[in-house]
Write an enzyme that holds these catalytic residues in place. Structure first.
Site, mmCIF file in Angstrom:
data_model
loop_
_atom_site.group_PDB
_atom_site.id
_atom_site.type_symbol
_atom_site.label_atom_id
_atom_site.label_comp_id
_atom_site.label_asym_id
_atom_site.label_seq_id
_atom_site.Cartn_x
_atom_site.Cartn_y
_atom_site.Cartn_z
ATOM 1 N N PHE A 18 0.753 -14.045 -6.792
ATOM 2 C CA PHE A 18 -0.548 -14.591 -7.166
ATOM 3 C C PHE A 18 -1.577 -13.472 -7.236
ATOM 4 O O PHE A 18 -1.688 -12.672 -6.319
ATOM 5 C CB PHE A 18 -0.982 -15.666 -6.156
ATOM 6 C CG PHE A 18 -2.367 -16.201 -6.447
ATOM 7 C CD1 PHE A 18 -2.614 -16.918 -7.609
ATOM 8 C CD2 PHE A 18 -3.412 -15.971 -5.566
ATOM 9 C CE1 PHE A 18 -3.883 -17.397 -7.886
ATOM 10 C CE2 PHE A 18 -4.685 -16.457 -5.832
ATOM 11 C CZ PHE A 18 -4.923 -17.166 -6.995
ATOM 12 N N LYS A 60 -2.887 -5.254 0.202
ATOM 13 C CA LYS A 60 -3.520 -5.934 1.334
ATOM 14 C C LYS A 60 -2.943 -5.488 2.680
ATOM 15 O O LYS A 60 -3.682 -5.273 3.637
ATOM 16 C CB LYS A 60 -3.355 -7.452 1.168
ATOM 17 C CG LYS A 60 -4.175 -8.239 2.177
ATOM 18 C CD LYS A 60 -4.214 -9.707 1.863
ATOM 19 C CE LYS A 60 -5.177 -10.459 2.775
ATOM 20 N NZ LYS A 60 -4.964 -10.266 4.200
#
Lengths: 561, 162
Positions: free
Chosen positions: A111, A161
């Site tokens: 995503f 991340k």
């Protein structure tokens, strides 16, 4: 000391002297934003990531420092591409941090995953994907170094991340060593001696300066050189402000919409000193005919700029500032003899050209866009920082606002990005809270990043937007008028918002002028305000920018009216 | 201006994306690549890329400058016209009917190739040499029927001073 990737990023930003970041949060950069909030850095929340890069670009140009943005992965990253490409074309030092999905998910079509390093490879000076938290400090340090050194440009750093939250020991990096990157600042002295000889010998010399002079902060050295050598000066669009617009040696801008005297001079000169330029096609027109009688000296820090478009007599690879300092030194030592007398016929010829065709327009009952810019120049005393959108508004701003100092004309020159001016004005105003910052816009281009009005209002930035509203995509319409028998295919903006109401809806001030006599009062009222202001000037619909050189023609073949 | 073949050899950082930067530069700026080889050197974090390209004098200067501008390119050299060793390797699968087998082996001998695979109907030949040698060999084998061919592209090294 054990720190997370995000904390290391903040550390290095502080070391680099960053004060302001333009950005937009998202899932992949939450960890970084969490640290950003704790730091002393000022974050400007834009309304679209493209705006973040343009704002950082405007900030960099106005301040002379590196502009910084922070956006999330996927769409956040792709939205920066136009801004990055514009900064790349104009050699503006910007560092863009993008979030990325966790390393374990890269390549899995996760995503909001996009290969932003792949996408931006051809439009960044360099880019990085940080694959280990141990690389974080070095990569960020290198990014800043690359962005501002040599020929500046945008650098992108993609941070997954999990890297932002991973921990490692942190030691500040004192010195960088990059074995394969070593820009040439110092030119060969032998070349410079040759150049000085050529200057003294030349009967009809011309300086053609560009953005490189502004980027290297060498406008003062250039001015000294031109005055001592009695050499008239023209600049590219990017070079406006590199030489005082009020100086008698100033010829105005060269190129497709350059002045008659600048373009004629380039074709008649016997020595062209090109400083910090890249001979864009909008400058040269037909390259075979460009400066055909001249010996050409080309000074640039980027060797690829030299001999890319135009053959050169003496190439000089070096930093403009360093090179001009050296040239000034050499020119001081030189006995110039009766230089004044020698230059007289040339300067007289230029004066004749000036009288033959000045920049001109005829102000009758409908507001002329040129008149608005002239009034703006008068009322701001020529001291404002002008940003522009792209098209006719940009050209009129370049022609009718006379720039005396570098860093005061901020425009998307190479890529020509509509929607650049408003976010760039935000960046410039952040860099100079006390200066007047005006975005000269068209009714078409202002709508491309109009959402940034909210950013300006939120940050209480007293930016002034001057819309030259002609209801058309004016520059394309002009081409259609001149070269396509007035077939105005899709250039009429029939349905535009009411810009006054729109300004008010955003919490800004909206003003409008519909008649020539209102121009000055509207401008005065708008400029006086300490709030964000939109001034909507309903101008002559089918006004054209002149002079104009048809694409691909020699630049001496100008349409004058 | 005359187009000439150039062999460019460069040392680059051995990290992902570097080949893409080099190849992307050629694609994006409309330069042509005739062949391209890349592999690690003895220094594990450095690779060597060898590119052959056709360009005129002005363009090759621009190509070289653009490549040198890439942050990951450590060193670059144009070996055209310089003292250098240039070699290419090819694997050629040639149709080997009984009446041709002896002839093929004679050619193998003359060209100092090696037969690395033999079947009822084919030989696979391994050959190294300069471009001219490979072309000559291919021309000789073509009448027999070349079933498949894999060429490495040019590798090159500058000759050290004696």
């Amino acid at each position: 000391m054990e720190l997370t990737g995000a904390q290391i990023l903040m550390k290095v930003l502080e070391e680099e002297g960053v004060e302001t970041i333009f950005g937009y949060p998202g899932g992949a950069v939450i960890d970084i934003y969490d640290e950003l909030m704790k730091s002393g850095l000022r974050h400007v929340l834009v309304r679209h990531e493209q705006g973040a890069v343009h704002a950082a670009d405007g900030y960099a140009r106005a301040s002379g420092k590196v502009g910084v943005c922070l956006v999330t992965s996927g769409p956040g990253a792709t939205n920066t591409v136009t801004g990055i490409a514009s900064a790349y074309m104009d050699s503006i030092p910007v560092v863009v941090f993008t979030g990325q999905v966790p390393t374990g998910l890269i390549g899995n079509d996760a995503f909001q995953e996009v290969d932003i390093v792949g996408i931006t490879r051809p439009c960044t000076k360099h880019n990085y994907l940080v694959k280990s938290v141990d690389d974080m400090a070095r990569v960020v340090k290198e990014a800043f170094y690359l962005a501002r050194s040599g020929r500046p440009g945008p650098v992108l750093v993609d941070i997954p991340k999990d890297i932002a939250s991973a921990r490692t020991g942190y030691k500040p990096i004192k010195e960088l060593s990059m074995r394969s990157y070593n820009p040439t600042y110092k030119p060969y002295r032998k070349q410079l001696k040759k150049v000085v000889k050529m200057v003294v010998r030349a009967k009809r010399p011309l300086i053609f300066a560009g953005g490189g002079v502004i980027l290297s902060k060498s406008a003062d050295e250039l001015t000294r050189f031109a005055r001592r050598g009695k050499i008239p000066v023209t600049t590219s669009l990017m070079g406006l402000g590199a030489f005082p617009g009020s100086d008698p040696l100033w010829l105005g801008m060269i190129g497709m919409h350059g002045t008659y005297r600048a373009n004629m001079s380039s074709s008649q000169c016997d020595l062209l000193l090109a400083v910090g330029v890249r001979f864009d096609d909008r400058v040269t027109g037909k390259t075979d005919a460009f400066a055909a009688q001249a010996q050409i000296v080309h000074i640039d820090i980027d060797p690829t700029s030299i001999r890319k478009n135009i053959p050169v007599t003496v190439p000089v690879v070096g930093d403009c500032r360093f090179t001009l300092e050296q040239l000034n030194g050499l020119l001081e030592e030189e006995n110039l003899g009766n230089l004044e007398e020698k230059r007289t016929p040339w300067l007289e010829q230029i004066e004749v050209w000036k009288q033959e065709a000045r920049l001109t327009y005829d102000q009758k009952e409908i507001i002329k866009p040129q008149y608005v810019i002239e009034k703006l120049y008068e009322l701001t005393g020529g001291k404002a920082i002008i940003t522009t959108e792209v098209g006719q508004n940009q050209m009129w701003a370049a022609q009718y606002y006379h720039f005396d100092e570098p860093g005061h004309f901020i425009t998307s020159g190479g890529l020509g990005v509509m929607g650049f001016g408003l976010p760039a004005a935000i960046g410039a105003q952040m860099a100079h809270p006390d200066k007047m910052v005006v975005d000269v816009a068209g009714d078409g281009s202002i709508q491309m990043n109009i959402q940034e009005l909210a950013t300006a209002v939120q940050n209480r930035l007293p930016i002034k937007v001057v819309i030259l509203n002609n209801g058309y995509l004016g520059m394309v319409r002009q081409w259609q008028q001149l070269f396509y028998e007035k077939r105005y295919a899709c250039t009429c903006m029939d349905c535009a918002p009411d810009f006054v109401k729109l300004a008010e809806a955003y919490g800004a001030v909206g003003l409008r002028a519909t008649r020539p006599e209102e121009v000055e009062t509207v401008l005065a009222e708008g400029l006086e305000s300490d709030r964000t202001v939109i001034m909507d000037f309903l101008v002559e619909k089918e006004e054209c920018v002149y002079p104009m050189v048809p694409a691909g023609a020699p630049i001496t073949e100008m349409l004058l009216v | 201006m005359i187009e000439e073949k150039h062999v460019l050899t460069m040392l680059v950082d051995n990290e992902p994306g570097v080949l893409s930067r080099v190849a992307g530069l050629f694609a994006g700026r409309g330069y042509n690549i005739e062949s391209l080889c890349v592999a690690e050197t003895v220094t594990p974090n450095v690779s060597r890329i060898t590119i052959t390209t056709k360009a005129n004098e002005v363009l090759i200067e621009q190509i070289i400058k653009q490549l040198r501008k890439l942050v990951n390119v450590i060193k670059l050299r144009d070996l055209t016209g310089k003292l250098s060793v240039k070699r290419e390797m090819a694997l050629i699968c040639v149709q080997a009917k009984p009446e041709h087998r002896a002839e093929i082996l004679r050619i193998v001998d003359i060209f100092r190739c090696k037969v690395v695979d033999v079947g009822q109907e084919h030989y696979i030949l391994e050959v190294t040499g300069d471009e001219g040698k490979l072309t000559a060999l291919i021309n000789l084998l073509t009448p027999m029927g070349i079933k498949k061919i894999a060429r490495s592209g040019t590798l090159a090294l500058f000759r050290e001073p004696k």
